[in-house]
Every structure is written in structure tokens, then in C-alpha cells.
Motif scaffolding. Structure first.
Motif, PDB file in Angstrom:
ATOM      1  N   PHE A  34       9.885  -6.804  -3.158  1.00 40.04           N
ATOM      2  CA  PHE A  34       9.499  -5.397  -3.142  1.00 40.04           C
ATOM      3  C   PHE A  34      10.038  -4.697  -1.893  1.00 40.04           C
ATOM      4  O   PHE A  34      10.547  -3.573  -1.970  1.00 40.04           O
ATOM      5  N   TYR A  35       9.927  -5.357  -0.728  1.00 42.78           N
ATOM      6  CA  TYR A  35      10.402  -4.736   0.505  1.00 42.78           C
ATOM      7  C   TYR A  35      11.910  -4.497   0.467  1.00 42.78           C
ATOM      8  O   TYR A  35      12.405  -3.514   1.029  1.00 42.78           O
ATOM      9  N   ALA A  36      12.642  -5.397  -0.182  1.00 42.84           N
ATOM     10  CA  ALA A  36      14.080  -5.207  -0.294  1.00 42.84           C
ATOM     11  C   ALA A  36      14.396  -3.919  -1.061  1.00 42.84           C
ATOM     12  O   ALA A  36      15.275  -3.142  -0.665  1.00 42.84           O
ATOM     13  N   VAL A  37      13.668  -3.687  -2.153  1.00 43.74           N
ATOM     14  CA  VAL A  37      13.902  -2.477  -2.958  1.00 43.74           C
ATOM     15  C   VAL A  37      13.452  -1.240  -2.194  1.00 43.74           C
ATOM     16  O   VAL A  37      14.160  -0.214  -2.151  1.00 43.74           O
ATOM     17  N   SER A  73       0.823  -1.202   0.000  1.00 47.06           N
ATOM     18  CA  SER A  73       0.000   0.000   0.000  1.00 47.06           C
ATOM     19  C   SER A  73       0.861   1.258   0.000  1.00 47.06           C
ATOM     20  O   SER A  73       2.083   1.222  -0.185  1.00 47.06           O
ATOM     21  N   ALA A  74       0.196   2.376   0.245  1.00 44.52           N
ATOM     22  CA  ALA A  74       0.906   3.652   0.347  1.00 44.52           C
ATOM     23  C   ALA A  74       1.943   3.619   1.455  1.00 44.52           C
ATOM     24  O   ALA A  74       3.020   4.207   1.341  1.00 44.52           O
ATOM     25  N   GLY A  75       1.624   2.925   2.555  1.00 40.63           N
ATOM     26  CA  GLY A  75       2.557   2.823   3.661  1.00 40.63           C
ATOM     27  C   GLY A  75       3.840   2.131   3.275  1.00 40.63           C
ATOM     28  O   GLY A  75       4.892   2.359   3.877  1.00 40.63           O
ATOM     29  N   THR A  76       3.784   1.249   2.278  1.00 37.88           N
ATOM     30  CA  THR A  76       4.976   0.548   1.822  1.00 37.88           C
ATOM     31  C   THR A  76       5.703   1.346   0.755  1.00 37.88           C
ATOM     32  O   THR A  76       6.918   1.541   0.816  1.00 37.88           O
ATOM     33  N   PHE A  77       4.969   1.803  -0.247  1.00 37.01           N
ATOM     34  CA  PHE A  77       5.622   2.454  -1.394  1.00 37.01           C
ATOM     35  C   PHE A  77       6.297   3.757  -0.989  1.00 37.01           C
ATOM     36  O   PHE A  77       7.433   4.031  -1.381  1.00 37.01           O
ATOM     37  N   LEU A  78       5.610   4.583  -0.220  1.00 35.67           N
ATOM     38  CA  LEU A  78       6.179   5.852   0.195  1.00 35.67           C
ATOM     39  C   LEU A  78       6.674   5.818   1.637  1.00 35.67           C
ATOM     40  O   LEU A  78       7.769   6.269   1.946  1.00 35.67           O
ATOM     41  N   GLY A  79       5.853   5.251   2.518  1.00 36.91           N
ATOM     42  CA  GLY A  79       6.120   5.376   3.950  1.00 36.91           C
ATOM     43  C   GLY A  79       7.287   4.567   4.451  1.00 36.91           C
ATOM     44  O   GLY A  79       7.969   4.976   5.402  1.00 36.91           O
ATOM     45  N   LEU A  80       7.558   3.388   3.871  1.00 37.77           N
ATOM     46  CA  LEU A  80       8.634   2.555   4.389  1.00 37.77           C
ATOM     47  C   LEU A  80       9.993   3.215   4.213  1.00 37.77           C
ATOM     48  O   LEU A  80      10.825   3.229   5.127  1.00 37.77           O
ATOM     49  N   ALA A  81      10.255   3.774   3.041  1.00 39.71           N
ATOM     50  CA  ALA A  81      11.517   4.487   2.831  1.00 39.71           C
ATOM     51  C   ALA A  81      11.632   5.678   3.778  1.00 39.71           C
ATOM     52  O   ALA A  81      12.699   5.955   4.332  1.00 39.71           O
ATOM     53  N   LEU A 139      21.838   4.046  -7.364  1.00 36.92           N
ATOM     54  CA  LEU A 139      22.964   3.282  -6.829  1.00 36.92           C
ATOM     55  C   LEU A 139      24.174   3.341  -7.763  1.00 36.92           C
ATOM     56  O   LEU A 139      25.319   3.446  -7.312  1.00 36.92           O
ATOM     57  N   VAL A 140      23.937   3.247  -9.059  1.00 34.35           N
ATOM     58  CA  VAL A 140      25.033   3.358 -10.024  1.00 34.35           C
ATOM     59  C   VAL A 140      25.684   4.731  -9.923  1.00 34.35           C
ATOM     60  O   VAL A 140      26.925   4.869  -9.946  1.00 34.35           O
ATOM     61  N   THR A 182      15.842  -0.347   0.513  1.00 33.22           N
ATOM     62  CA  THR A 182      17.057   0.205  -0.082  1.00 33.22           C
ATOM     63  C   THR A 182      16.887   1.681  -0.401  1.00 33.22           C
ATOM     64  O   THR A 182      17.816   2.488  -0.205  1.00 33.22           O
ATOM     65  N   MET A 183      15.710   2.061  -0.880  1.00 35.31           N
ATOM     66  CA  MET A 183      15.458   3.481  -1.154  1.00 35.31           C
ATOM     67  C   MET A 183      15.555   4.302   0.128  1.00 35.31           C
ATOM     68  O   MET A 183      16.025   5.450   0.105  1.00 35.31           O
TER      69      MET A 183
END
Length: 484
Positions: A272-275, A56-64, A198-199, A278-279
Motif C-alpha cells: 500500500f505504501y508503495a502505491v 489511516s487518513a494520514g496514509t491514504f491522503l496525507g502521505l501523497a 501512469l499509463v 507513487t501517487m
């Protein structure tokens, strides 16, 4: 920042979502199509759709943003979110599919043979669903407000109108393709900018200080043991009580397919959570100045332009904006379709027309709440839903699947006690957030509200003179008999 690319990305996503959703309308005719896609969704397709609505939004934006703010402590959220599906796999996925139910209240009523417990379950399901939708609408407004000069209500209204239209028109069958597509879009939208950044970082130009990325004071030794255990309990058990997650298992052809689907979901959301995490780590290097509550949720959208000023940064940002809106749309549509099934059956009679009316109503209520309330941290808002679900619905479902002596009175008493105790703790915790000492008992209440709910259910069921339903053994045999 040029908003043209961002608005074009949102427009293209909306058009694609509408095309996919309305393409499914042609095959959505029966009640079974609308409620459970006629139980015909294959494992790979279903796993993609479940992952699409769960992230959800909490993952896509909020986790980073949380990793930016909290460092290593923020990683407990993706660990708990992903590991929750292990419990779903082990304890409820196949039995719920074999129950033959359309909704969670269907299952509870059939298991306990009580209309009263069905009504209480329906109320709890609606509360969980609406609490989950509101952060999605807040996130949509936040994301659109960052990239374009529009009123703060526009993003939420766009998501709500599109979700209500697609769900009302085609139900579960229509949104399955939408959610599956949106998972892969979300993964791509985060993965491509992450690789580019990252590059760029590996080529120099930024001072990557390990002590700033992972400060010693924020490491494992600094974690509060009670708060961490309580959080993990909420995330692990809360997944079992999310109605929009569980209803998708009813779309599997059989119990074995539901198990395969769950294994695939763990792989997909883990990637997805790994990426996403990382952000958050990249943000600690590139944008430490955005480590401010309320602002940190926008850091994913700000990263590309920090590293790539100009056209490349704008294109990567537009991809992220499209991914963010995919998160809002996929999660909201999954919740609305699960809630519409409940309201349709319990209030309007359960037909296709009533499902469509229910879909509109189930979208309008959280939209009104979102427009009248101020957004909080996205991860924190979604985390509260997990605590509430784990303290109310999860114990009833687990005991309903595995404990023959569960009674309707026990289930009702447990859900009421869980809802009151958890709700009171969360309200008090909002006022005490940031305080130390004993305040952690209300800011992270799952460690005592879940055992309290379970104890009440067991005690009342054992003291209930009416006892468990007469046909409970036959029903449980149906849930646990392997598929032919």
C-alpha cells in the motif's frame, strides 16, 4: 466536478460497511466476542484487518501530500510505519498473545500486579486513541468537503455515527470483516487510478522533469540527521505503543498465528505504501500548484480530473473518495473497539452492555474535539501520536515483556515523565515549527524523550525497595514459551 458519483460512492461504502458490520452481530454474544473475537481470527483475515485499521487518513491522503511537499524526505514516513511492524514481530506480538489479556491495561496489571499502574496505563491508552481518532474525523470532513458542497462537520459526524453503531452492536467480531474488506478497497482505490494516470503520463502530454520530481536540494544529502533519526525512532517504537494495533494480536488463536499475522501485515502495508508514495510522485508532475500546506492533503482526490477531464476522471475520483472514507472508518473503528474495552473494564465493570456504552462515549469525545478544532496536516497529526506512544507506552511494554526487574513504580514514573516531557515538547514545537537550530529538539523530541522515559523506568525500578512481583519469572515463562 460532479459530486453525484462521489456521494454515491460514499453511500455505497456506508451501506456495505453497515451490512458487513451488522452481519457480524449475529455471532457476537459473549464478552470474548466483543473484546477479542473469541481469539479465533485466522492469520490472513487478521492481517487484512490490521492493515485496514493501520492505514489511516494520514496514509491514504496525507502521505501523497507529504511527498508532494517534501519530495524524498517524505519517504521516511512509510519506511518507519512499515518497519515498526518488524519490531512488533520480533519483540511483542507472540508474547502479548500468550499473556491471555484482553487489553493493554490487562497485560500491564497482570505483569506488575498493580491496580495503580493499570489506571495510569488506561489514561495513556485513551489519550493515544483519542489523539489518533481526531485526524480521521478531520480527514473525513476534508475529503467530503472537496467533492461536495456540504458543511465541514458532515464527514466527521457520518464516520463517527457509523463507527459507534457498528462497534457498539458487535464489537471486535463485527468490525473484523469490515476492516479486512476496507483494506482491499483502499488498495484498489489507490492502485487503479495510479495505473490509469501512469499509463496516461507514459503516452505524453505532460513534461516529466526528474529534477522537479526529485530536486537535488531535497535529496538525502539535505536531510537533518537528528530530525531524521528522531522521526524514525518515533515511528518504529510508536507502532509498539498503539493500542488498536496491539489489541488485534489478542484475536489470534495462538502466539505462532500472531507472528504469521505480523509478517503478512508487513507485506500488505508495504504494498500500500508503495502505491501511496507513487501517487505523491505523480502529484509533483501533474499538480505542483497544490504543494501548499493544508491543500496538499487533497491532491490524491484532484489527480484523476487533472489527467482525465470528463467521465473517466469523475469515476476514478469517486473510487478514491470511497477509499478515503474506508480509511477513516477502518482506523476509527479499530481505535474505538480497543478504547471501549479499556473503559468498559476500568469504569463500568466489563460486561457486554458496558462495552456498548463505552463505545459510544469513546467516539463522542474525539468527535467533540474534532468539531471544535482546526485540522492540521494529516501525516503530521498522526506522527505526533507515534511520538507520544513511543515516549510513554512502548518502553513499558518492551521492558514488561523482556526485563524481569521492572516494577509498578518504575512503570508509573516512566509513563508520567514521558507524557509530561513529550507533551510539553510537542506544545512548544507547534509554536516553533519551521524555526531552525535548537528548535528541532522540540519539533522532533523522540530522540531524547524515549531514552528519558526508559532511563526513569529502569532507575526507579532498580531503586524500588519493593522489587519486582514475586511471580514474575513464572509469568515471563508463560510469555516466552513456544506454542505447542
Amino acid at each position: 466536478m460532479n459530486p453525484v458519483f462521489d456521494l454515491a460512492a460514499v453511500g455505497l461504502l456506508v451501506v456495505t460497511t453497515a451490512v458487513l458490520g451488522f452481519a457480524g452481530i449475529r455471532s457476537s454474544r459473549t464478552r470474548s466476542d466483543f473484546f477479542v473475537a473469541s481469539r479465533s481470527v485466522g492469520s490472513v483475515w487478521n492481517a487484512s484487518a490490521i492493515s485496514g485499521e493501520y492505514l489511516s487518513a494520514g496514509t491514504f491522503l496525507g502521505l501523497a501530500g507529504l511527498v508532494l511537499l517534501s519530495g524524498a524526505e517524505g519517504f521516511w514516513f512509510p519506511i518507519g510505519y512499515a518497519a515498526g511492524y518488524l519490531l512488533v514481530l520480533l519483540f511483542v506480538a507472540a508474547p502479548l498473545r500468550r499473556s491471555g489479556a484482553y487489553t493493554i491495561p490487562d497485560f500491564v496489571e497482570a505483569r506488575l500486579e498493580s491496580r495503580a499502574v493499570r489506571r495510569v496505563t488506561s489514561v495513556v491508552v485513551l489519550v493515544i486513541g483519542w489523539l489518533y481518532i481526531v485526524p480521521q474525523l478531520h480527514g473525513a470532513s476534508l475529503a467530503l468537503g472537496v467533492v461536495a458542497d456540504v458543511p465541514p462537520w458532515v464527514g466527521g459526524v457520518v464516520v463517527a455515527v457509523l463507527v459507534a453503531g457498528i462497534v457498539a452492536a458487535g464489537g471486535m467480531r463485527a468490525i473484523t470483516a469490515v476492516q479486512a474488506f476496507q483494506y482491499w478497497l483502499k488498495l484498489t482505490a489507490l492502485l487503479v487510478p495510479a495505473v490509469f494516470v501512469l499509463v496516461a503520463l507514459s503516452g505524453g502530454g505532460f513534461d516529466v522533469d526528474p529534477a522537479r520530481v526529485f530536486p537535488v536540494e531535497s535529496g538525502p544529502g539535505a536531510l537533518d540527521a537528528y530530525a531524521t533519526v528522531s522521526l524514525l525512532l518515533a515511528l518504529l517504537l510508536g507502532t509498539i505503543g498503539l493500542p488498536h494495533v496491539l489489541v488485534r494480536f489478542y484475536t489470534s488463536p495462538n502466539g505462532a498465528s500472531a507472528r504469521r499475522t505480523t509478517v503478512m501485515v508487513i507485506v500488505l502495508i508495504g504494498a500500500f505504501y508503495a502505491v501511496s508514495s507513487t501517487m505523491g510522485l505523480i502529484a509533483r508532475v501533474v499538480a505542483p500548484d497544490l504543494a501548499v500546506p493544508g491543500v496538499a492533503d487533497t491532491v490524491v482526490l484532484a489527480l484523476p480530473s487533472r489527467v482525465f477531464p470528463g467521465l473517466v476522471g469523475e469515476l476514478l475520483t469517486s473510487l478514491l473518495v470511497a477509499g478515503a472514507f474506508a480509511a477513516f472508518l477502518a482506523t476509527s473503528s479499530g481505535i474505538v473497539v480497543s478504547l471501549a474495552g479499556v473503559v468498559s473494564q476500568d469504569v463500568f465493570g466489563g460486561g457486554v452492555r458496558s462495552f456498548r456504552v463505552s463505545a459510544v462515549l469513546c467516539t463522542a469525545v474525539p468527535l467533540a474535539v474534532a468539531l471544535l478544532s482546526e485540522p492540521a496536516g494529516l501525516v503530521a497529526s498522526v506522527g505526533l501520536v507515534f511520538v507520544f506512544a513511543a515516549s510513554t507506552l512502548s518502553p513499558v511494554l518492551l521492558l514488561g515483556v523482556w526485563w524481569p526487574r521492572l516494577t509498578a513504580r518504575g512503570a508509573v514514573a516512566g509513563m508520567v515523565v514521558g507524557a509530561v516531557s513529550c507533551g510539553a515538547a510537542l506544545l512548544a514545537g507547534g509554536a516553533l515549527r519551521g524555526a531552525g537550530g535548537w528548535a528541532v529538539l522540540v519539533t522532533q523530541p523522540a530522540a531524547w524523550t524515549i531514552p528519558l522515559t526508559t532511563a526513569v523506568i529502569v532507575a526507579v525500578s532498580l531503586l524500588d525497595r519493593g522489587g519486582a512481583p514475586v511471580r514474575v519469572e513464572r509469568y515471563l515463562a508463560r510469555l516466552h514459551t513456544p506454542d505447542a
